[in-house]
Motif scaffolding. Sequence first.
Motif, PDB file in Angstrom:
ATOM      1  N   SER A  85      12.807  51.463 -23.054  1.00 14.13           N
ATOM      2  CA  SER A  85      12.534  50.972 -21.702  1.00 14.13           C
ATOM      3  C   SER A  85      13.846  50.763 -20.961  1.00 14.13           C
ATOM      4  O   SER A  85      14.765  50.177 -21.534  1.00 14.13           O
ATOM      5  CB  SER A  85      11.757  49.656 -21.746  1.00 14.13           C
ATOM      6  N   PRO A  86      13.969  51.215 -19.691  1.00 10.47           N
ATOM      7  CA  PRO A  86      12.938  51.958 -18.970  1.00 10.47           C
ATOM      8  C   PRO A  86      12.711  53.322 -19.621  1.00 10.47           C
ATOM      9  O   PRO A  86      13.511  53.763 -20.434  1.00 10.47           O
ATOM     10  CB  PRO A  86      13.543  52.123 -17.573  1.00 10.47           C
ATOM     11  N   ARG A  87      11.604  53.950 -19.219  1.00 10.39           N
ATOM     12  CA  ARG A  87      11.371  55.306 -19.695  1.00 10.39           C
ATOM     13  C   ARG A  87      11.095  56.212 -18.494  1.00 10.39           C
ATOM     14  O   ARG A  87      10.781  55.722 -17.401  1.00 10.39           O
ATOM     15  CB  ARG A  87      10.200  55.332 -20.677  1.00 10.39           C
ATOM     16  N   ILE A  88      11.202  57.514 -18.738  1.00 14.84           N
ATOM     17  CA  ILE A  88      10.938  58.478 -17.673  1.00 14.84           C
ATOM     18  C   ILE A  88       9.433  58.501 -17.451  1.00 14.84           C
ATOM     19  O   ILE A  88       8.654  58.585 -18.405  1.00 14.84           O
ATOM     20  CB  ILE A  88      11.450  59.879 -18.071  1.00 14.84           C
ATOM     21  N   LYS A  89       9.032  58.411 -16.178  1.00 16.94           N
ATOM     22  CA  LYS A  89       7.604  58.442 -15.870  1.00 16.94           C
ATOM     23  C   LYS A  89       7.005  59.799 -16.226  1.00 16.94           C
ATOM     24  O   LYS A  89       7.666  60.835 -16.077  1.00 16.94           O
ATOM     25  CB  LYS A  89       7.377  58.184 -14.379  1.00 16.94           C
ATOM     26  N   SER A  90       5.757  59.753 -16.604  1.00 18.30           N
ATOM     27  CA  SER A  90       5.039  60.954 -17.005  1.00 18.30           C
ATOM     28  C   SER A  90       5.199  62.097 -15.990  1.00 18.30           C
ATOM     29  O   SER A  90       5.452  63.245 -16.371  1.00 18.30           O
ATOM     30  CB  SER A  90       3.571  60.572 -17.153  1.00 18.30           C
ATOM     31  N   ALA A  91       5.083  61.755 -14.696  1.00 15.37           N
ATOM     32  CA  ALA A  91       5.129  62.781 -13.648  1.00 15.37           C
ATOM     33  C   ALA A  91       6.512  63.434 -13.555  1.00 15.37           C
ATOM     34  O   ALA A  91       6.643  64.554 -13.055  1.00 15.37           O
ATOM     35  CB  ALA A  91       4.749  62.165 -12.312  1.00 15.37           C
ATOM     36  N   SER A  92       7.542  62.746 -14.024  1.00 13.10           N
ATOM     37  CA  SER A  92       8.900  63.302 -13.941  1.00 13.10           C
ATOM     38  C   SER A  92       9.302  64.078 -15.184  1.00 13.10           C
ATOM     39  O   SER A  92      10.370  64.699 -15.224  1.00 13.10           O
ATOM     40  CB  SER A  92       9.912  62.169 -13.723  1.00 13.10           C
ATOM     41  N   LEU A  93       8.453  64.043 -16.220  1.00  9.76           N
ATOM     42  CA  LEU A  93       8.820  64.688 -17.487  1.00  9.76           C
ATOM     43  C   LEU A  93       8.970  66.215 -17.391  1.00  9.76           C
ATOM     44  O   LEU A  93       9.897  66.766 -17.983  1.00  9.76           O
ATOM     45  CB  LEU A  93       7.840  64.302 -18.597  1.00  9.76           C
ATOM     46  N   PRO A  94       8.067  66.915 -16.666  1.00 14.30           N
ATOM     47  CA  PRO A  94       8.258  68.370 -16.577  1.00 14.30           C
ATOM     48  C   PRO A  94       9.638  68.739 -16.024  1.00 14.30           C
ATOM     49  O   PRO A  94      10.328  69.591 -16.588  1.00 14.30           O
ATOM     50  CB  PRO A  94       7.134  68.822 -15.632  1.00 14.30           C
ATOM     51  N   LEU A  95      10.074  68.072 -14.966  1.00  9.75           N
ATOM     52  CA  LEU A  95      11.395  68.345 -14.405  1.00  9.75           C
ATOM     53  C   LEU A  95      12.486  68.003 -15.420  1.00  9.75           C
ATOM     54  O   LEU A  95      13.436  68.762 -15.625  1.00  9.75           O
ATOM     55  CB  LEU A  95      11.606  67.539 -13.108  1.00  9.75           C
ATOM     56  N   TYR A  96      12.310  66.859 -16.056  1.00 13.98           N
ATOM     57  CA  TYR A  96      13.303  66.430 -17.039  1.00 13.98           C
ATOM     58  C   TYR A  96      13.458  67.456 -18.164  1.00 13.98           C
ATOM     59  O   TYR A  96      14.566  67.863 -18.506  1.00 13.98           O
ATOM     60  CB  TYR A  96      12.933  65.062 -17.620  1.00 13.98           C
ATOM     61  N   TYR A  97      12.330  67.880 -18.740  1.00 15.33           N
ATOM     62  CA  TYR A  97      12.411  68.814 -19.871  1.00 15.33           C
ATOM     63  C   TYR A  97      12.901  70.180 -19.441  1.00 15.33           C
ATOM     64  O   TYR A  97      13.596  70.873 -20.171  1.00 15.33           O
ATOM     65  CB  TYR A  97      11.062  68.909 -20.602  1.00 15.33           C
ATOM     66  N   ASP A  98      12.543  70.565 -18.241  1.00 11.52           N
ATOM     67  CA  ASP A  98      12.962  71.862 -17.740  1.00 11.52           C
ATOM     68  C   ASP A  98      14.466  71.891 -17.471  1.00 11.52           C
ATOM     69  O   ASP A  98      15.149  72.846 -17.808  1.00 11.52           O
ATOM     70  CB  ASP A  98      12.170  72.175 -16.456  1.00 11.52           C
ATOM     71  N   LYS A  99      14.963  70.805 -16.868  1.00  8.21           N
ATOM     72  CA  LYS A  99      16.331  70.841 -16.362  1.00  8.21           C
ATOM     73  C   LYS A  99      17.347  70.170 -17.295  1.00  8.21           C
ATOM     74  O   LYS A  99      18.480  70.636 -17.403  1.00  8.21           O
ATOM     75  CB  LYS A  99      16.337  70.131 -14.992  1.00  8.21           C
ATOM     76  N   TYR A 100      16.971  69.084 -17.934  1.00  6.50           N
ATOM     77  CA  TYR A 100      17.977  68.269 -18.612  1.00  6.50           C
ATOM     78  C   TYR A 100      17.929  68.214 -20.130  1.00  6.50           C
ATOM     79  O   TYR A 100      18.969  68.088 -20.775  1.00  6.50           O
ATOM     80  CB  TYR A 100      17.914  66.826 -18.081  1.00  6.50           C
ATOM     81  N   TYR A 101      16.743  68.281 -20.693  1.00  2.87           N
ATOM     82  CA  TYR A 101      16.621  67.984 -22.122  1.00  2.87           C
ATOM     83  C   TYR A 101      17.529  68.861 -22.995  1.00  2.87           C
ATOM     84  O   TYR A 101      18.293  68.347 -23.808  1.00  2.87           O
ATOM     85  CB  TYR A 101      15.163  68.104 -22.575  1.00  2.87           C
ATOM     86  N   HIS A 102      17.456  70.152 -22.810  1.00  2.00           N
ATOM     87  CA  HIS A 102      18.232  71.039 -23.679  1.00  2.00           C
ATOM     88  C   HIS A 102      19.742  70.971 -23.440  1.00  2.00           C
ATOM     89  O   HIS A 102      20.495  70.787 -24.388  1.00  2.00           O
ATOM     90  CB  HIS A 102      17.701  72.481 -23.595  1.00  2.00           C
ATOM     91  N   PRO A 103      20.204  71.096 -22.177  1.00  2.00           N
ATOM     92  CA  PRO A 103      21.659  71.018 -21.990  1.00  2.00           C
ATOM     93  C   PRO A 103      22.249  69.679 -22.427  1.00  2.00           C
ATOM     94  O   PRO A 103      23.332  69.641 -23.011  1.00  2.00           O
ATOM     95  CB  PRO A 103      21.855  71.237 -20.488  1.00  2.00           C
ATOM     96  N   LEU A 104      21.529  68.590 -22.173  1.00  2.00           N
ATOM     97  CA  LEU A 104      22.031  67.275 -22.568  1.00  2.00           C
ATOM     98  C   LEU A 104      22.131  67.175 -24.084  1.00  2.00           C
ATOM     99  O   LEU A 104      23.140  66.740 -24.637  1.00  2.00           O
ATOM    100  CB  LEU A 104      21.047  66.211 -22.085  1.00  2.00           C
ATOM    101  N   ASN A 105      21.076  67.606 -24.753  1.00  2.00           N
ATOM    102  CA  ASN A 105      20.990  67.446 -26.196  1.00  2.00           C
ATOM    103  C   ASN A 105      21.823  68.420 -26.983  1.00  2.00           C
ATOM    104  O   ASN A 105      22.435  68.063 -27.973  1.00  2.00           O
ATOM    105  CB  ASN A 105      19.544  67.637 -26.647  1.00  2.00           C
ATOM    106  N   TYR A 106      21.756  69.665 -26.569  1.00  2.00           N
ATOM    107  CA  TYR A 106      22.393  70.701 -27.374  1.00  2.00           C
ATOM    108  C   TYR A 106      23.705  71.176 -26.775  1.00  2.00           C
ATOM    109  O   TYR A 106      24.387  72.010 -27.362  1.00  2.00           O
ATOM    110  CB  TYR A 106      21.434  71.887 -27.553  1.00  2.00           C
ATOM    111  N   GLY A 107      24.040  70.672 -25.581  1.00  2.00           N
ATOM    112  CA  GLY A 107      25.305  71.060 -24.975  1.00  2.00           C
ATOM    113  C   GLY A 107      25.354  72.532 -24.576  1.00  2.00           C
ATOM    114  O   GLY A 107      26.426  73.111 -24.444  1.00  2.00           O
ATOM    115  N   GLN A 108      24.178  73.149 -24.431  1.00  2.00           N
ATOM    116  CA  GLN A 108      24.095  74.555 -24.030  1.00  2.00           C
ATOM    117  C   GLN A 108      23.264  74.646 -22.758  1.00  2.00           C
ATOM    118  O   GLN A 108      22.205  74.030 -22.669  1.00  2.00           O
ATOM    119  CB  GLN A 108      23.393  75.398 -25.105  1.00  2.00           C
ATOM    120  N   GLU A 109      23.760  75.447 -21.829  1.00  2.00           N
ATOM    121  CA  GLU A 109      23.075  75.543 -20.548  1.00  2.00           C
ATOM    122  C   GLU A 109      21.817  76.394 -20.638  1.00  2.00           C
ATOM    123  O   GLU A 109      20.826  76.139 -19.972  1.00  2.00           O
ATOM    124  CB  GLU A 109      24.029  76.132 -19.517  1.00  2.00           C
ATOM    125  N   HIS A 110      21.882  77.413 -21.485  1.00  2.00           N
ATOM    126  CA  HIS A 110      20.750  78.338 -21.575  1.00  2.00           C
ATOM    127  C   HIS A 110      20.195  78.384 -22.979  1.00  2.00           C
ATOM    128  O   HIS A 110      20.934  78.326 -23.956  1.00  2.00           O
ATOM    129  CB  HIS A 110      21.161  79.744 -21.136  1.00  2.00           C
TER     130      HIS A 110
END
Length: 377
Positions: A85-110
């Motif tokens: 908490s706080p957490r990302i709201k459900s409605a914002s998760l698609p954008l988050y996973y599309d744009k941020y999850y992978h580059p943030l976690n794996y340090g790779q843009e693509h």
Amino acid sequence: MNNLLMSEFRKELLKTDCIPKELSHISLRYKELFLLDIENGNIELEEVTKCQCGCDFLEELAKIDRFALPFGSYICKKCGLVITSPRIKSASLPLYYDKYYHPLNYGQEHLEEQEALFEVGQGKKIFNVLKDFLPAKKTLKVLEVGAGTGNVLSELKDEALKYDIEIDELGTEYNQDCIDKAKKLGVNIIYGDLATAEKYGETFDVVILSHVFEHFIDLEYEVNLIKRLIKPDSLLYIEVPGILDLHNKKHYNRSFLGYLIHAHMYNFTMYSLSNLLFSFGFKPIFLNNKVESIFQLGEYYQHENEYVRVLNYLELISDLSFFDENQTLRRWHDSEKEKAKNTEDGMILKKKKARNTEDGMILKKKKSIKLILHMKT
Ligand SMILES: [Zn+2]
């Protein structure tokens, strides 16, 4: 438990001027962009004031996650579940996973730069955990939710063939790049989630959630969807990174802050997961500390509150010398191993016997923790 020691390690966890994980320049850039999107409202956050169990007595454990992002962690005093908490709201998760999850976690843009979302061997491992409990059928219908690049299902199919079992698989995934990769592997995959799978109107012999369950927001809603997709003898495989396994995880730097990540809405131990599934009508048939687990519909009993066990453990691993003294590390292993043995062997204990064993183990563990604390001072 010594209150002074307790408060010292809790204070350490609440620090915000530390960097739990070293970030690559790509991760750092995406971290800044992510914060900007939060600031301008493109990604919305919400406070969590209640645990999944209904309890609102949440104690703050940490103010930041592994990226030093301002997502806190709280432990429920009633059940020991650790909540973000706080957490990302459900409605914002698609954008988050599309744009941020992978580059943030794996340090790779693509995504192309990454081989697979899971280490090689994950699908093979899952099959081998499942194989002793599978319904005796020549063809098994398997659903994997959040199937990523399809590697798990692909490996699972290959491994099952060695046992003359054919897998009729369905994977669901949100990320289009992942779907394309999975299709190239010959995996049957669709865009969507559990709700999409339900629309297929089929039931499955096995449902796999590998590093997915901890990302869900509304666990009751998701588990109810799963219930509509299974039969009485179906197996539900859930794998999440267990809190009580941090000393085995070098990539978390064996630290609690290194383990915390804002995309995980909940952090489980095998028993806090089991208690939660119990409340939704599931019994565990396989559990371990990592947490790799198999559930089936059915009656069970509630394990005790995990609050004390989680805090005891976090205190132990907060002391880095804990890892330098092999004997000390083994001590935790030994007490835990015996406790998990019965479920790890795939045996279901009779209710009463399990209670006795558990009480016995808790006493033993308390003693060993006392000893460790004594040795430290
Ligand atoms: Zn709770």
